[in-house]
Write a protein that holds these residues in place. Structure first.
Motif, PDB file in Angstrom:
ATOM      1  N   TYR A   1      56.643 105.107  16.735  1.00  0.00           N
ATOM      2  CA  TYR A   1      56.443 104.006  15.796  1.00  0.00           C
ATOM      3  C   TYR A   1      55.296 104.283  14.823  1.00  0.00           C
ATOM      4  CZ  TYR A   1      59.846 100.565  17.317  1.00  0.00           C
ATOM      5  OH  TYR A   1      61.012  99.898  17.552  1.00  0.00           O
TER       6      TYR A   1
ATOM      7  N   GLU B   1      58.093  94.366   9.804  1.00  0.00           N
ATOM      8  CA  GLU B   1      59.223  94.306  10.742  1.00  0.00           C
ATOM      9  C   GLU B   1      59.025  95.299  11.889  1.00  0.00           C
ATOM     10  OE1 GLU B   1      62.718  95.020   8.472  1.00  0.00           O
ATOM     11  OE2 GLU B   1      62.534  93.203   7.244  1.00  0.00           O
TER      12      GLU B   1
ATOM     13  N   ASP C   1      56.208  94.190  14.322  1.00  0.00           N
ATOM     14  CA  ASP C   1      56.622  93.139  15.244  1.00  0.00           C
ATOM     15  C   ASP C   1      57.623  93.672  16.271  1.00  0.00           C
ATOM     16  OD1 ASP C   1      56.778  90.197  15.959  1.00  0.00           O
ATOM     17  OD2 ASP C   1      58.884  90.597  15.468  1.00  0.00           O
ATOM     18  N   GLU C   2      58.507  94.566  15.837  1.00  0.00           N
ATOM     19  CA  GLU C   2      59.567  95.083  16.705  1.00  0.00           C
ATOM     20  C   GLU C   2      59.012  95.901  17.859  1.00  0.00           C
ATOM     21  OE1 GLU C   2      62.414  98.743  15.946  1.00  0.00           O
ATOM     22  OE2 GLU C   2      63.113  97.001  14.799  1.00  0.00           O
TER      23      GLU C   2
ATOM     24  N   LYS D   1      60.272  93.978  21.043  1.00  0.00           N
ATOM     25  CA  LYS D   1      61.520  94.595  21.512  1.00  0.00           C
ATOM     26  C   LYS D   1      61.290  95.657  22.570  1.00  0.00           C
ATOM     27  CE  LYS D   1      65.783  96.682  19.743  1.00  0.00           C
ATOM     28  NZ  LYS D   1      66.513  97.121  18.532  1.00  0.00           N
TER      29      LYS D   1
END
Length: 958
Positions: free
Chosen positions: A434, A452, A455-456, A460
């Motif tokens: 990431y 995005e 946050d993912e 997630k």
């Protein structure tokens, strides 16, 4: 149910269950078929401890005690295999000492110390684990009167190795009362290897020579690893070459007062591990050439391992293994070379000996080589090619490919595609993955996509976001400005909204400076820029734990921008110690500078000086002379200016004189300008007091105009260029003191600088102050010279009302009335002076009408006299001879001549100064009757009939 089974057979079966990782079966057998002897429980706990929870082990001990079997030291020793890290080991020691103090032997403490060396998942735990291990070592001797053995020292040296505590390791060797064995010597050398301290490794080897300890292959490996970690591949290559030729090598190292430590390293049988260590040394030094040469020598069979036994002596050729090829790939920065190495490893499958097929790590390192070469196409090829070797793509390979896309630039979409491909392949991304994708989109300035992903990764995949993640988010914001084609910066509101979105999505443990510090710092700073001080303070207060320099600076900056000096002082006094700070109170000096700035801007120079005395360097501090700027120069300059505005030029000069010697800041042009302005303000205040209390004489020996001249001279001597504001302040102080020659000299210096191009622009105030100084000194010729010099500058500086007023005063005082009137009329033509104005007045029928009047507001007495003379003389002239163009006489005829002299409310004496002057000239010089307007005492009126009589009378004379 066979009762004839020997107890040791029960222990053996339990161990077999444990080795097969059949935990439940082992416990079931222990409870139902064993003889429940201490040997069975010892075997169970010892064998199962690597996979058993500590709670389960204690439960077994309780079961054992309930059946009348007491634990022994071996069971306690086995318990420590259930814990990892120093904190857990220390807690277990404390728990065991309460119930089993008599069983706490040296072996038990050895197991506890060794548990401190096992990896745990706490951040920054290496130093903590080492300190706990050392405390346990001291505790066993102090409290339990136990003597450490060789295993104790070996485990403690392993803890030193993880924490890179070289000096402690050497101290342990000095304190040993038993002779170290090869394992202890190897552990000590391994500490030096981990820390990259080859000179300390040689010290240990020297001690081994004195104690006649053999230096084995393992010891040589540690020495080579120390040189590798230190980046000294040259020495590592020299050792390898000597070992290859079965010769000794002399190693020297500085470190003692007598010059160096020298040892003779005797040859040891080579193995592939030693060769790989040297290749790693080349990789760490980015020496691909030598790494590749060693690989080629291995393939050609040039490295031989001699194996001796009691029966024979045989030679074995060394072949490169997987680690050899991977080490060479680590040093490689050529994508095509990396591709060839992978292919070569694939071909080794055909060999009878030396097979080293590529692995997932091989492909990861090859893709990293493509990253160094900025070769995205080859990286993508290798990522797909791994499947031909039956290797499944893993998270490390994907991450390496993503970072290659980041390095190549403008490949953010490819990085995003790889992330999606990973998710489709059920390959869970990690933090490095990431970070790479975030870096790619951040470089492209795609803040929405970055949000995005940010946050993912947490919601997630449950990935903990670290400091680098938050820094990358801020980078996305910065790159968005750079990616814009417009010269207009990103609006503050948009930046604040982006940062607020991040902060609102942060977990509580992320509100630390070690994690989300950069985002918090930027948000506090942006709040300050946009005038939202309360929001900045609220965000600052949300920081968990101690703050750091950048966050404190951002908060102090917000205080300075909003002039919140009280809050700045309060926050500064209660601030945490900043680790990277270098001031006497370990306070960030730039934050201190912003606090001083906040106080100075608010006019609280006393508070600013107090902060400087409290947290700044003390007198006699030598560090200021040895290092760079301690206190920011902008803060010192602001303080100097604030002292000047507070009528304390003496303190302004004191701060200026201590800037370099005490605060480490070299005075610049702004420093001197602020000090000169302070001196000018001091001269103004001194003259104001003298004028107000004229009976008091100024007994001060300090003349501020002299100080301003001295500062100007110092600037020139130090190679600094004064600006127009500095020059104007010096001229103004000289003008106030009546030193017209000095003022004129400074003006001429400024003109020379202007002609040489050193001074960018001229300042009208400089000329006005110089003319005023000449007027006070009676130097009317010099005043006229300055005036005409202004006109000759071609518009660089244009005379204004003040210029002409000062010049007319000089001419009037010198009796140059004709020249004064000529210059006045010239000023009217150039519209420098516009005496006529339209106003409202009552005529004889008491009707309000618009009239033209002479407005003498802001006129000096000299200019007022000249203005009245010019008007009256012009009325007498019948033909247009180029004089002042007057309003139509028909406009004046209805009310006469109206002269506005003012009521004197703006004067210091609170009465009109111009009215007596005008009345005197009308009465004494022209003998014209006049009246004071009954409706407005600030106006004088010459009636129509009286004006006509005056004109007729004067024309008859001519």
């Amino acid at each position: 149910n066979d009762t004839n089974i020997h107890p040791w057979e029960h222990s053996y079966l339990i161990k077999e269950f444990a080795h097969a990782k059949a935990y439940d079966a082992a416990i079931f057998y222990l409870n139902h078929f064993s003889d429940h002897s201490v040997h069975c429980y010892t075997s169970a706990i010892s064998a199962l401890s690597p996979i058993m929870k500590l709670e389960d082990a204690f439960e077994l001990i309780q079961t054992m005690k309930s059946r009348g079997t007491r634990p022994n030291k071996f069971i306690l020793t086995a318990l420590f295999q259930c814990v990892d890290g120093g904190i857990a080991a220390l807690k277990l020691v404390q728990d065991l000492e309460d119930d089993y103090r008599l069983l706490m032997t040296t072996e038990v403490y050895n197991a506890a110390i060794h548990a401190c060396t096992r990896v745990n998942h706490r951040r920054n735990s290496l130093q903590d684990d080492f300190e706990i291990a050392l405390n346990l070592f001291l505790k066993m001797q102090r409290d339990n009167k136990l003597r450490p053995n060789l295993s104790t020292y070996t485990s403690l040296l392993l803890a030193c190795s993880r924490a890179r505590q070289v000096q402690t390791a050497i101290g342990l060797l000095d304190e040993m009362t038993i002779r170290p064995n090869n394992v202890v010597w190897g552990a000590a050398l391994n500490v030096c290897a981990k820390a990259g301290r080859p000179e300390k490794a040689l010290e240990i080897c020297k001690r081994m020579e004195k104690e006649k300890a053999e230096i084995t292959r393992r010891h040589v490996g540690a020495i080579l690893a120390a040189y590798a970690k230190a980046g000294d591949n040259t020495t590592a290559l020299r050792i390898l070459q000597a070992m290859q030729q079965e010769g000794s090598v002399r190693l020297k190292s500085g470190g003692k007062s007598d010059g160096s430590i020298s040892i003779l390293l005797k040859p040891v049988p080579l193995d592939i591990v030693l060769v790989n260590i040297v290749i790693n040394a080349c990789a760490m030094a980015d020496d691909y050439g030598n790494a590749k040469q060693i690989l080629d020598d291995l393939k050609e069979g040039k490295f031989i391992n001699t194996i001796e036994s009691s029966r024979d002596k045989r030679e074995v050729t060394l072949f490169p293994d997987e680690f050899t090829y991977n080490a060479v790939l680590t040093a490689c920065s050529n994508s095509q070379e990396a591709k060839l190495i992978v292919r070569e490893m694939r071909l080794t499958r055909r060999y009878r000996f030396g097979q080293a097929p590529p692995t997932a790590r091989t492909y990861t390192l090859a893709i990293n080589a493509c990253k160094k070469a900025n070769d995205w196409e080859t990286a993508r090829f290798l990522l797909e090619d791994c499947e031909h070797d039956g290797i499944e793509k893993n998270v490390f390979m994907y991450s390496a490919a993503i970072w290659t896309a980041v390095q190549c630039g403008n490949l953010e979409q490819e990085a995003l595609d790889l992330l999606k491909e990973m998710q489709r392949a059920n390959c869970k991304p990690n933090l490095v993955t990431y970070l790479g994708v975030l870096s790619a989109v951040a470089t492209a300035g795609k803040t929405d996509t970055a949000l995005e992903l940010w946050d993912e990764m947490k919601t997630k995949h449950g990935i903990m976001r670290n400091k680098q993640v938050f820094s990358t988010m801020v980078d996305a914001l910065e790159f968005k400005n750079k990616q814009s084609n417009s010269s207009i910066l990103q609006p503050i509101e948009e930046r604040v909204q982006f940062l607020e979105t991040i902060v609102n999505g942060m977990e509580k443990d992320e509100f630390t400076v070690g994690t989300g510090g950069r985002v918090l710092e930027c948000l506090i700073f942006e709040y300050g820029r946009s005038g939202r001080f309360n929001d900045a303070l609220r965000t600052f207060n949300r920081i968990q734990g101690p703050t750091n320099g950048p966050c404190l600076r951002a908060m102090m900056s917000s205080c300075a921008l909003d002039k919140r000096w009280k809050e700045a002082i309060s926050i500064l006094h209660t601030s945490d110690i900043v680790e990277e700070a270098e001031g006497p109170a370990l306070l960030d000096t730039r934050a201190l500078g912003f606090a001083i700035l906040a106080c100075s801007k608010s006019g609280k120079w006393e508070e600013a000086l107090n902060l400087l005395e409290l947290y700044g360097p003390q007198p006699g501090n030598t560090r200021a002379r040895e290092s760079a700027e301690i206190i920011p120069i902008s803060a010192i300059n602001s303080l100097i200016a604030s002292c000047g505005r507070g009528q304390r030029p003496d303190l302004a000069l004191k701060v200026l004189n201590e800037m370099q010697s005490r605060y480490g800041a070299i005075p610049n042009e702004i420093s001197y300008r602020s000090a000169v302005i302070a001196c000018n303000q001091g001269e103004h205040e001194q003259r104001r007091k003298t004028n107000k209390d004229s009976h008091l004489k100024n007994h001060s020996t300090l003349q501020w105009w002299e100080c301003s001249l001295s500062l100007l001279r110092r600037m020139k001597e130090e190679g600094l260029q004064p600006d127009v504001q500095t020059y104007s302040s010096v001229i103004s102080s000289c003008q106030l003191a009546g030193k017209w020659q000095r003022a004129l000299g400074v003006l001429r210096t400024m003109m020379i600088d202007y002609e040489k191009g050193h001074c960018e622009k001229l300042n009208l105030f400089c000329f006005n102050a110089a003319i005023s100084a000449c007027a006070k000194g009676g130097a009317w010729l010099e005043a006229v010279e300055i005036y005409y010099k202004m006109l000759d500058l071609g518009g660089a500086v244009t005379p204004d009302f003040v210029t002409l007023s000062s010049l007319l005063i000089a001419l009037e005082d010198a009796g140059q009335k004709e020249m004064a009137q000529t210059l006045y009329e010239d000023g009217v033509k150039k519209k420098i002076v516009q005496p006529w104005t339209t106003t409202r007045a009552f005529d004889d029928s008491k009707q309000k009408i618009s009239i033209q009047a002479i407005d003498l507001h802001n006129f000096s007495s000299s200019m007022a006299r000249i203005a009245i003379r010019t008007v009256l003389e012009s009325l007498v002239v019948e033909d247009d001879d180029g004089r002042e163009k007057l309003p139509s006489f028909s406009i004046l005829s209805r009310t006469g001549l109206v002269i506005i002299v003012g009521k004197g409310k703006g004067s210091e004496l609170d009465h009109s100064i111009l009215s007596p002057t005008v009345q005197k000239i009308l009465k004494n010089e022209y003998d014209i009757p006049f009246i004071v307007d009954p409706r407005n005492e600030g106006r004088l009126i010459v009636k129509q009939n009286d004006l006509e009589n005056f004109i007729t009378k004067r024309r008859s004379w001519s």
